[in-house]
Scaffold this motif. Structure first.
Motif, PDB file in Angstrom:
ATOM      1  N   THR A 286       0.999  -1.182   0.565  1.00 36.12           N
ATOM      2  CA  THR A 286      -0.298   0.253  -0.256  1.00 36.12           C
ATOM      3  C   THR A 286       1.147   0.996  -0.052  1.00 36.12           C
ATOM      4  N   TYR A 287      -0.140   2.726  -0.620  1.00 42.28           N
ATOM      5  CA  TYR A 287       1.042   3.551   0.007  1.00 42.28           C
ATOM      6  C   TYR A 287       0.591   4.710   0.510  1.00 42.28           C
ATOM      7  N   PRO A 288       0.884   4.872   1.454  1.00 46.53           N
ATOM      8  CA  PRO A 288       0.752   5.937   2.284  1.00 46.53           C
ATOM      9  C   PRO A 288      -0.295   6.996   2.371  1.00 46.53           C
ATOM     10  N   TYR A 289      -1.439   7.395   1.573  1.00 52.45           N
ATOM     11  CA  TYR A 289      -2.706   8.536   1.162  1.00 52.45           C
ATOM     12  C   TYR A 289      -3.451   7.469   0.568  1.00 52.45           C
ATOM     13  N   THR A 290      -4.068   8.806   1.061  1.00 52.11           N
ATOM     14  CA  THR A 290      -5.784   8.100   0.380  1.00 52.11           C
ATOM     15  C   THR A 290      -6.369   8.327  -0.692  1.00 52.11           C
ATOM     16  N   PRO A 291      -5.834   9.296  -1.747  1.00 51.98           N
ATOM     17  CA  PRO A 291      -6.216   9.618  -2.837  1.00 51.98           C
ATOM     18  C   PRO A 291      -5.491   8.403  -3.848  1.00 51.98           C
ATOM     19  N   GLY A 292      -5.873   7.928  -4.902  1.00 52.78           N
ATOM     20  CA  GLY A 292      -5.298   7.278  -5.916  1.00 52.78           C
ATOM     21  C   GLY A 292      -4.859   8.363  -7.075  1.00 52.78           C
ATOM     22  N   CYS A 293      -4.311   7.334  -8.338  1.00 54.32           N
ATOM     23  CA  CYS A 293      -3.777   8.300  -9.291  1.00 54.32           C
ATOM     24  C   CYS A 293      -3.757   7.360 -10.476  1.00 54.32           C
ATOM     25  N   THR A 294      -4.181   7.771 -11.372  1.00 54.81           N
ATOM     26  CA  THR A 294      -4.338   6.489 -12.672  1.00 54.81           C
ATOM     27  C   THR A 294      -4.682   7.975 -13.658  1.00 54.81           C
ATOM     28  N   THR A 295      -5.272   7.511 -15.527  1.00 56.31           N
ATOM     29  CA  THR A 295      -4.895   8.032 -16.178  1.00 56.31           C
ATOM     30  C   THR A 295      -7.284   7.615 -16.533  1.00 56.31           C
ATOM     31  N   LEU A 296      -6.911   9.467 -16.795  1.00 58.60           N
ATOM     32  CA  LEU A 296      -8.776   9.776 -16.979  1.00 58.60           C
ATOM     33  C   LEU A 296      -9.349   8.749 -18.120  1.00 58.60           C
ATOM     34  N   ILE A 347     -12.399  13.491  -8.761  1.00 61.62           N
ATOM     35  CA  ILE A 347     -11.559  13.390 -10.267  1.00 61.62           C
ATOM     36  C   ILE A 347     -10.296  15.054 -10.573  1.00 61.62           C
ATOM     37  N   GLU A 348      -9.012  14.924 -10.130  1.00 71.78           N
ATOM     38  CA  GLU A 348      -8.340  16.106 -10.463  1.00 71.78           C
ATOM     39  C   GLU A 348      -7.271  15.895 -11.246  1.00 71.78           C
ATOM     40  N   ILE A 349      -7.388  16.587 -12.121  1.00 74.27           N
ATOM     41  CA  ILE A 349      -6.237  16.430 -13.632  1.00 74.27           C
ATOM     42  C   ILE A 349      -4.795  16.851 -12.895  1.00 74.27           C
ATOM     43  N   ARG A 388      -5.372  12.827 -26.561  1.00 74.85           N
ATOM     44  CA  ARG A 388      -5.150  11.791 -27.223  1.00 74.85           C
ATOM     45  C   ARG A 388      -4.579  11.017 -25.322  1.00 74.85           C
ATOM     46  N   LEU A 389      -5.504  10.855 -25.168  1.00 73.45           N
ATOM     47  CA  LEU A 389      -6.304  10.035 -23.549  1.00 73.45           C
ATOM     48  C   LEU A 389      -4.641  10.120 -22.830  1.00 73.45           C
ATOM     49  N   GLY A 390      -3.747  11.304 -22.565  1.00 73.73           N
ATOM     50  CA  GLY A 390      -2.880  11.459 -22.016  1.00 73.73           C
ATOM     51  C   GLY A 390      -2.850  11.986 -20.738  1.00 73.73           C
ATOM     52  N   SER A 391      -3.719  12.315 -20.340  1.00 71.31           N
ATOM     53  CA  SER A 391      -4.072  13.410 -19.231  1.00 71.31           C
ATOM     54  C   SER A 391      -4.418  12.151 -18.261  1.00 71.31           C
ATOM     55  N   THR A 392      -3.325  12.525 -17.026  1.00 70.22           N
ATOM     56  CA  THR A 392      -3.215  11.232 -15.826  1.00 70.22           C
ATOM     57  C   THR A 392      -4.497  12.310 -14.611  1.00 70.22           C
ATOM     58  N   ILE A 393      -4.837  11.750 -13.256  1.00 71.00           N
ATOM     59  CA  ILE A 393      -5.599  12.024 -12.550  1.00 71.00           C
ATOM     60  C   ILE A 393      -5.435  11.601 -11.250  1.00 71.00           C
ATOM     61  N   LEU A 394      -5.703  12.285  -9.839  1.00 73.89           N
ATOM     62  CA  LEU A 394      -5.710  11.981  -8.483  1.00 73.89           C
ATOM     63  C   LEU A 394      -6.874  11.234  -8.313  1.00 73.89           C
ATOM     64  N   GLN A 395      -7.420  10.234  -7.826  1.00 73.18           N
ATOM     65  CA  GLN A 395      -9.317  10.347  -8.083  1.00 73.18           C
ATOM     66  C   GLN A 395      -8.831   9.973  -6.299  1.00 73.18           C
TER      67      GLN A 395
END
Length: 534
Positions: A286-296, A347-349, A388-395
């Motif tokens: 696990t990571y010690p934070y609550t938000p996740g991170c991936t691509t939009l 959903i944060e960019i 072109r599908l390249g955006s990342t997000i914090l969830q």
């Protein structure tokens, strides 16, 4: 000795009490450990470590540094945290094994994770096999790296982007690719079962691949099919699958997210305890934070991603199909968003590949939409197409009580899941390990410092079956961290995510300083860490 570290508080990785000692290093290994009262070793250089803790180097069990290790020789984001080994090839998508067509597709697919889009010349993609990629790492990198075979890439290579069962010939080809990659040094196999095309694989297909991994004494590391509405069922699916395959299981970023899972970590831990009691070989990170991170683009329903990146963009440009996608995401709950109807204000960019879209960075989709006077889906759709599908997000969908309970478990290890791309990446990329030591051990007391170090060193080394890493012990490699227990802390925040940690003055790999007096040296002591044959 080449180096003597004098008067350190040794936290050796076992979880046992720390002790005061001098540690001598010679030829890249720990050659002597002398406790108080024993004869002191002498050395060509002596480092006074009074007031500092000495521990094994930290092992990042879930890293997305596949290209960063090649693009950025300093790689200070990880080296400054005390990370001496990263496990890459995560979430079923990486850059080997591939052919030319598959490489072009995967480069576009995970641009948001790693950069490296087609046309990017910062990395010379001069490999195709896992062995060739590991050979490339062996030319010299900032920290060590182990590699997981990406099952989604393997399926892309052998089957393509179709949502269908593999034929017998295709399955045989995938098994052959996995076997060859294990022989070339991979330590296991990863999956991203909410990412296409890997998610199109049925359990029977995954079981066959896991049997190959097990034959080489590797482990399976799935990003399983849901961290939301079906989370517990998804965890149970992976436990059952690997038990049937006779394969060790390591659960990637083992969180319980979204409102439906608030307070449900004990149910997950009970499931794991039952399997462990029955003899299963399971670990997790696990990571010690609550938000996740991936691509939009990962939020889309899987049917909208069939056929690959170009097909996704074509569907998004078509009005009627785009409306179907919106309905699936906002009303039904897409499998890409873990079966939960998407909440655009979570959903944060965090990053874009097109600098002209940088105004979105740091804003939620809901906020950007309000500023434009339009519906959130309209904003998200436009961003997907234009970037072109390249955006990342914090969830922002995690729960602190779940994070704390899971990190206490006896099979827990640390993994940053750190994505280094984007103008405003998740702070876990720069802060995971000092966050564990400073916030969760020292400040909150969730773990003792000795327990915390064990979670970050010896436990992951055991999962990777490394016979000479993860402990401060004579004969072991001198991959070591010196940190101040009273001040160590993550400097990175959500507002300033690229800030380096404090309280970690020295980091050594094979006895060579990669961080010295808090500054990155020019040393490239890292190499590939390949599967250990038992």
């Amino acid at each position: 000795m080449d180096l003597v570290i004098r008067d350190a508080r040794v936290i050796d990785g076992t979880g046992g009490p720390s002790y005061r000692a001098d540690v001598g290093i010679e030829d890249g290994r720990i050659a002597a450990i002398r406790r108080e009262g024993e004869p002191r070793p002498s050395g060509g250089r002596v480092l006074d470590a009074a007031g500092l803790a000495l521990s094994p180097g930290f092992i990042d069990m879930h890293a997305h540094s596949d290209l960063a290790l090649l693009r950025d020789p300093e790689h200070t984001a990880k080296a400054a945290q005390g990370v001496t080994l990263e496990v890459i090839g995560q979430d079923g998508l990486s850059y080997a094994p591939v052919d030319d067509a598959t490489l072009a597709q995967v480069r576009q697919t995970i641009t948001g994770w790693n950069g490296g889009a087609v046309g990017d010349t910062t990395v010379d993609f001069d490999w195709r096999t896992v062995g060739e990629y590991l050979d490339r790492l062996d030319r010299g990198i900032a920290v060590n790296a182990a590699y997981l075979i990406p099952q989604g890439t393997v399926r892309m290579y052998a089957v393509g982007w179709d949502d269908r069962p593999a034929t017998d010939a295709e399955l045989a080809r995938m098994k052959r690719l996995v076997a060859e990659s294990m022989e070339q040094g991979a330590v296991g196999m990863s999956s991203g079962l909410t990412y296409t095309p890997g998610m199109y694989a049925a359990d029977s297909e995954l079981t066959e691949l896991c049997r190959v991994v097990a034959a080489y004494d590797g482990y399976y590391c799935p990003h399983h099919r849901s961290y939301g509405a079906g989370a517990l069922q998804a965890y149970e699916e992976m436990v059952t699958l690997t038990r049937d395959a006779g394969c060790a299981l390591h659960l990637a970023h083992a969180t319980m997210n979204f409102g439906v899972n608030k307070g449900r970590a004990p149910e997950l831990l009970a499931l794991l305890d039952e399997a462990l009691a029955a003899g299963a070989d399971i670990s997790l990170d696990t990571y010690p934070y609550t938000p996740g991170c991936t691509t939009l683009v990962a939020m889309l329903p899987s049917w909208a991603s069939e056929g690959g990146p170009d097909a996704i963009l074509e569907r998004l440009r078509d009005e009627s199909t785009a409306e179907r996608i919106r309905h699936h995401m906002e009303v039904i709950g897409a499998d890409g968003c873990h079966g939960v109807p998407i909440e655009w204000d979570t959903i944060e960019i965090s990053g874009v590949t097109d600098p002209g879209l940088s105004d979105h960075v740091g804003r939620t989709v809901a906020d950007s939409a309000a500023r434009a006077g339009e519906a959130p889906w309209t904003t998200a759709r436009r961003l997907l197409i234009e970037d072109r599908l390249g955006s990342t997000i914090l969830q922002h969908v995690g729960h602190e009580e779940n994070v704390r309970q899971i990190m206490r478990h006896r099979v827990h290890t640390g993994g940053s899941d750190g994505i280094l791309q984007g103008a405003k990446p998740h702070p876990r990329a720069y802060g995971t390990f000092p966050q564990y030591l400073g916030r969760y051990a020292r400040e909150l007391g969730v773990l003792t410092l000795e327990e915390c170090v064990a979670h970050l060193t010896a436990r992951p080394a055991a999962r990777l079956r490394l016979p000479d890493r993860g402990l401060v012990r004579e004969g072991y490699r001198a991959d070591l961290v010196l940190f101040d227990p009273d001040t160590v802390a993550a400097g990175s925040t959500f507002e300033k995510p690229r800030t380096l940690p404090v309280g970690i003055p020295h980091v050594l790999i094979d006895g060579r300083f990669v961080i010295e007096d808090g500054r990155r040296t020019s040393v490239l002591a890292g190499r590939s860490v390949r599967r250990t044959v038992r």
